[in-house]
Scaffold this active site. Structure first.
Site, PDB file in Angstrom:
ATOM      1  N   GLY A   9       0.841  -1.202   0.000  1.00  0.00           N
ATOM      2  CA  GLY A   9       0.000   0.000   0.000  1.00  0.00           C
ATOM      3  C   GLY A   9       0.862   1.232   0.000  1.00  0.00           C
ATOM      4  O   GLY A   9       2.093   1.144  -0.056  1.00  0.00           O
ATOM      5  N   THR A  10       0.220   2.368   0.076  1.00  0.00           N
ATOM      6  CA  THR A  10       0.972   3.619   0.178  1.00  0.00           C
ATOM      7  C   THR A  10       1.464   3.765   1.611  1.00  0.00           C
ATOM      8  O   THR A  10       1.136   2.955   2.487  1.00  0.00           O
ATOM      9  CB  THR A  10       0.063   4.838  -0.106  1.00  0.00           C
ATOM     10  OG1 THR A  10      -0.994   4.821   0.853  1.00  0.00           O
ATOM     11  CG2 THR A  10      -0.486   4.819  -1.512  1.00  0.00           C
ATOM     12  N   ASP A  12       1.148   5.249   5.269  1.00  0.00           N
ATOM     13  CA  ASP A  12       0.029   5.664   6.126  1.00  0.00           C
ATOM     14  C   ASP A  12      -1.294   4.963   5.817  1.00  0.00           C
ATOM     15  O   ASP A  12      -2.360   5.533   6.022  1.00  0.00           O
ATOM     16  CB  ASP A  12      -0.157   7.197   5.981  1.00  0.00           C
ATOM     17  CG  ASP A  12      -0.995   7.782   7.107  1.00  0.00           C
ATOM     18  OD1 ASP A  12      -0.990   7.213   8.206  1.00  0.00           O
ATOM     19  OD2 ASP A  12      -1.659   8.797   6.867  1.00  0.00           O
ATOM     20  N   LYS A  15      -0.292  -0.439   7.331  1.00  0.00           N
ATOM     21  CA  LYS A  15       0.495  -1.675   7.174  1.00  0.00           C
ATOM     22  C   LYS A  15       1.106  -2.130   8.500  1.00  0.00           C
ATOM     23  O   LYS A  15       1.008  -3.298   8.869  1.00  0.00           O
ATOM     24  CB  LYS A  15       1.622  -1.470   6.137  1.00  0.00           C
ATOM     25  CG  LYS A  15       1.122  -1.090   4.760  1.00  0.00           C
ATOM     26  CD  LYS A  15       2.257  -0.872   3.788  1.00  0.00           C
ATOM     27  CE  LYS A  15       3.253   0.193   4.192  1.00  0.00           C
ATOM     28  NZ  LYS A  15       2.678   1.562   4.302  1.00  0.00           N
ATOM     29  N   GLU A  87       8.357  -2.855   6.620  1.00  0.00           N
ATOM     30  CA  GLU A  87       9.197  -1.989   5.769  1.00  0.00           C
ATOM     31  C   GLU A  87      10.024  -2.846   4.808  1.00  0.00           C
ATOM     32  O   GLU A  87      11.219  -2.590   4.571  1.00  0.00           O
ATOM     33  CB  GLU A  87      10.112  -1.083   6.618  1.00  0.00           C
ATOM     34  CG  GLU A  87       9.412  -0.261   7.693  1.00  0.00           C
ATOM     35  CD  GLU A  87       8.560   0.903   7.181  1.00  0.00           C
ATOM     36  OE1 GLU A  87       8.515   1.116   5.955  1.00  0.00           O
ATOM     37  OE2 GLU A  87       7.933   1.573   8.022  1.00  0.00           O
ATOM     38  N   GLN A  89      10.020  -3.032   1.737  1.00  0.00           N
ATOM     39  CA  GLN A  89      10.510  -2.366   0.517  1.00  0.00           C
ATOM     40  C   GLN A  89      12.005  -2.111   0.598  1.00  0.00           C
ATOM     41  O   GLN A  89      12.690  -2.045  -0.418  1.00  0.00           O
ATOM     42  CB  GLN A  89       9.751  -1.047   0.267  1.00  0.00           C
ATOM     43  CG  GLN A  89      10.051   0.127   1.193  1.00  0.00           C
ATOM     44  CD  GLN A  89       9.192   0.139   2.454  1.00  0.00           C
ATOM     45  OE1 GLN A  89       8.467  -0.804   2.704  1.00  0.00           O
ATOM     46  NE2 GLN A  89       9.266   1.206   3.241  1.00  0.00           N
ATOM     47  N   ILE A 171      14.821   8.028   2.177  1.00  0.00           N
ATOM     48  CA  ILE A 171      14.945   9.014   3.263  1.00  0.00           C
ATOM     49  C   ILE A 171      13.795   8.725   4.224  1.00  0.00           C
ATOM     50  O   ILE A 171      12.618   8.883   3.872  1.00  0.00           O
ATOM     51  CB  ILE A 171      14.853  10.471   2.770  1.00  0.00           C
ATOM     52  CG1 ILE A 171      15.977  10.804   1.780  1.00  0.00           C
ATOM     53  CG2 ILE A 171      14.900  11.426   3.958  1.00  0.00           C
ATOM     54  CD1 ILE A 171      15.990  12.240   1.272  1.00  0.00           C
ATOM     55  N   GLY A 173      11.061   9.084   6.860  1.00  0.00           N
ATOM     56  CA  GLY A 173      10.274  10.259   7.219  1.00  0.00           C
ATOM     57  C   GLY A 173       8.816   9.912   7.387  1.00  0.00           C
ATOM     58  O   GLY A 173       8.415   8.763   7.270  1.00  0.00           O
TER      59      GLY A 173
HETATM   60  N1  LIG Z   1      -5.621   9.397  15.569  1.00  0.00           N
HETATM   61  C1  LIG Z   1      -6.011   8.358  14.821  1.00  0.00           C
HETATM   62  N2  LIG Z   1      -7.223   7.809  14.959  1.00  0.00           N
HETATM   63  C2  LIG Z   1      -7.604   6.753  14.211  1.00  0.00           C
HETATM   64  N3  LIG Z   1      -6.825   6.176  13.301  1.00  0.00           N
HETATM   65  C3  LIG Z   1      -5.621   6.685  13.122  1.00  0.00           C
HETATM   66  C4  LIG Z   1      -5.129   7.783  13.857  1.00  0.00           C
HETATM   67  N4  LIG Z   1      -3.879   8.058  13.452  1.00  0.00           N
HETATM   68  C5  LIG Z   1      -3.600   7.154  12.498  1.00  0.00           C
HETATM   69  N5  LIG Z   1      -4.651   6.326  12.294  1.00  0.00           N
HETATM   70  C6  LIG Z   1      -4.761   5.209  11.343  1.00  0.00           C
HETATM   71  O1  LIG Z   1      -3.508   4.627  11.223  1.00  0.00           O
HETATM   72  C7  LIG Z   1      -3.192   4.465   9.835  1.00  0.00           C
HETATM   73  C8  LIG Z   1      -1.689   4.478   9.695  1.00  0.00           C
HETATM   74  O2  LIG Z   1      -1.207   3.299  10.309  1.00  0.00           O
HETATM   75  P1  LIG Z   1       0.278   2.800  10.149  1.00  0.00           P
HETATM   76  O3  LIG Z   1       0.232   1.359  10.551  1.00  0.00           O
HETATM   77  O4  LIG Z   1       1.191   3.684  10.892  1.00  0.00           O
HETATM   78  O5  LIG Z   1       0.483   2.960   8.577  1.00  0.00           O
HETATM   79  P2  LIG Z   1       1.638   2.459   7.598  1.00  0.00           P
HETATM   80  O6  LIG Z   1       2.463   1.432   8.322  1.00  0.00           O
HETATM   81  O7  LIG Z   1       0.911   1.895   6.407  1.00  0.00           O
HETATM   82  O8  LIG Z   1       2.410   3.668   7.215  1.00  0.00           O
HETATM   83  C9  LIG Z   1      -3.926   5.584   9.152  1.00  0.00           C
HETATM   84  O9  LIG Z   1      -4.263   5.280   7.807  1.00  0.00           O
HETATM   85  C10 LIG Z   1      -5.203   5.681   9.978  1.00  0.00           C
HETATM   86  O10 LIG Z   1      -6.159   4.759   9.495  1.00  0.00           O
HETATM   87  C1  LIG Z   2       7.843   7.237  -0.615  1.00  0.00           C
HETATM   88  C2  LIG Z   2       9.121   6.978   0.102  1.00  0.00           C
HETATM   89  C3  LIG Z   2       9.127   6.662   1.442  1.00  0.00           C
HETATM   90  N1  LIG Z   2      10.300   6.456   2.075  1.00  0.00           N
HETATM   91  C4  LIG Z   2      10.294   6.114   3.514  1.00  0.00           C
HETATM   92  C5  LIG Z   2       9.528   7.044   4.400  1.00  0.00           C
HETATM   93  C6  LIG Z   2       9.148   6.164   5.574  1.00  0.00           C
HETATM   94  O1  LIG Z   2      10.221   6.159   6.495  1.00  0.00           O
HETATM   95  C7  LIG Z   2       9.008   4.775   4.928  1.00  0.00           C
HETATM   96  C8  LIG Z   2       7.576   4.344   4.727  1.00  0.00           C
HETATM   97  O2  LIG Z   2       6.999   4.067   5.984  1.00  0.00           O
HETATM   98  P1  LIG Z   2       5.413   3.882   6.195  1.00  0.00           P
HETATM   99  O3  LIG Z   2       5.349   3.134   7.482  1.00  0.00           O
HETATM  100  O4  LIG Z   2       4.888   3.097   5.039  1.00  0.00           O
HETATM  101  O5  LIG Z   2       4.826   5.239   6.258  1.00  0.00           O
HETATM  102  O6  LIG Z   2       9.647   4.869   3.653  1.00  0.00           O
HETATM  103  C9  LIG Z   2      11.489   6.520   1.396  1.00  0.00           C
HETATM  104  O7  LIG Z   2      12.558   6.288   1.971  1.00  0.00           O
HETATM  105  N2  LIG Z   2      11.503   6.837   0.077  1.00  0.00           N
HETATM  106  C10 LIG Z   2      10.359   7.074  -0.599  1.00  0.00           C
HETATM  107  O8  LIG Z   2      10.418   7.358  -1.817  1.00  0.00           O
END
Ligand SMILES: Nc1ncnc2c1ncn2[C@@H]1O[C@H](COP(=O)(O)OP(=O)(O)O)[C@@H](O)[C@H]1O
Ligand SMILES: Cc1cn([C@H]2C[C@H](O)[C@@H](COP(=O)(O)O)O2)c(=O)[nH]c1=O
Length: 231
Positions: A9-10, A12, A15, A87, A89, A171, A173
């Site tokens: 997925g993207t 946020d 995952k 992570e 990727q 990077i 972030g």
């Molecule tokens: N304050 C919040 N209340 C409810 N859901 C939240 C909140 N903050 C984040 N989320 C949920 O958490 C998701 C991000 O979860 P995370 O596991 O950190 O994502 P990823 O690993 O894909 O980057 C968001 O899409 C949202 O659905």
């Molecule tokens: C698009 C993109 C992302 N990253 C990094 C930024 C975050 O540290 C992770 C993704 O974490 P998430 O839990 O899925 O939010 O990847 C990167 O290094 N380069 C990129 O192009």
């Protein structure tokens, strides 16, 4: 029979949350697993979710050999039924091949979680190999949304607030979202030599037009967040 599943997925889209839930449910039933991570925003040896959950994990370096690691555990008498790889990727192609071999020859389930494409819309090496080798690629049910309300499918990188399409692939972030950042209070925009790096998830149309929420707001302040005309 064990499976190699890639939950893609993207940024946020939930995952890491799902990774921690799958680990929790299995451990609650007495299954033995190992949690792996790489470059988590919250720090080393950790899987963290924006919902506030976090768990210790084994940090994956480029020299990590998953096959050798599992052989060592087996020789030591530790039975493992599943691996959770967050992570993914960032893992190397060779490491994804080791994970596939573990599924096939050790009959251990491997659940890998990661973003497919980088900010340039190019596949990460680990994701590419996972798409090529996984038994299933599963798109997460919870969709992250573009500012226009469409499903977000792409990750944009913002340097000092401006979307960029060139730069290093990796990077670490966070998304440019105060609510998301609230769960990791110490996560400020990543400061690099070239500026402050943050990310924003966008639909393809707005990624290709480089239309971030900030630019859309400047262009037509009255149309945010959900515009029927959808620029
Ligand atoms: N304050 C919040 N209340 C409810 N859901 C939240 C909140 N903050 C984040 N989320 C949920 O958490 C998701 C991000 O979860 P995370 O596991 O950190 O994502 P990823 O690993 O894909 O980057 C968001 O899409 C949202 O659905
Ligand atoms: C698009 C993109 C992302 N990253 C990094 C930024 C975050 O540290 C992770 C993704 O974490 P998430 O839990 O899925 O939010 O990847 C990167 O290094 N380069 C990129 O192009």
């Amino acid at each position: 029979m064990a499976d190699l599943v890639f939950f893609a997925g993207t940024m946020d889209c939930g995952k890491s949350t799902l990774a921690l839930q799958m680990d929790h449910n299995r451990r609650a039933r007495g299954h033995r697993g190992v949690l792996f991570c790489k470059f988590d925003r919250a720090g080393e040896q950790m899987v963290s979710s924006r919902l506030g959950l976090r768990r210790p994990a084994v940090e994956v370096g480029d020299d990590m050999d998953f096959w050798a690691y599992l052989v060592d555990l087996a020789v030591g008498g530790t039975v493992v039924q599943y691996l959770i790889c967050d992570e993914a990727q960032f893992y190397t192609s060779a490491q994804i091949e080791q994970l596939a071999r573990i599924v096939d020859e050790m009959d251990i389930d491997v659940y890998a979680f990661g973003i497919t494409a980088d900010f340039r819309t190019e596949l990460f090496p680990g994701s590419k190999r996972l798409v090529e080798l996984a038994d299933r690629v599963q798109v997460l049910q919870v969709e992250a949304l573009c500012w226009c309300g469409r499903r977000a499918t792409h990750n944009a990188r913002l340097v000092d607030g401006q979307m960029v399409t060139e730069g290093e692939q990796v990077i670490v972030g966070d998304v440019d979202d105060a609510a998301a950042r609230a769960s990791v209070p110490d996560a400020a925009p990543a400061a690099t030599d070239s500026g402050n790096v943050e990310y924003e998830v966008l639909c393809r149309r707005h990624h290709m037009r480089r239309m971030t929420s900030a630019r859309a707001r400047q262009a037509a302040p009255q149309v945010l967040p959900f515009d029927e005309a959808r620029p």
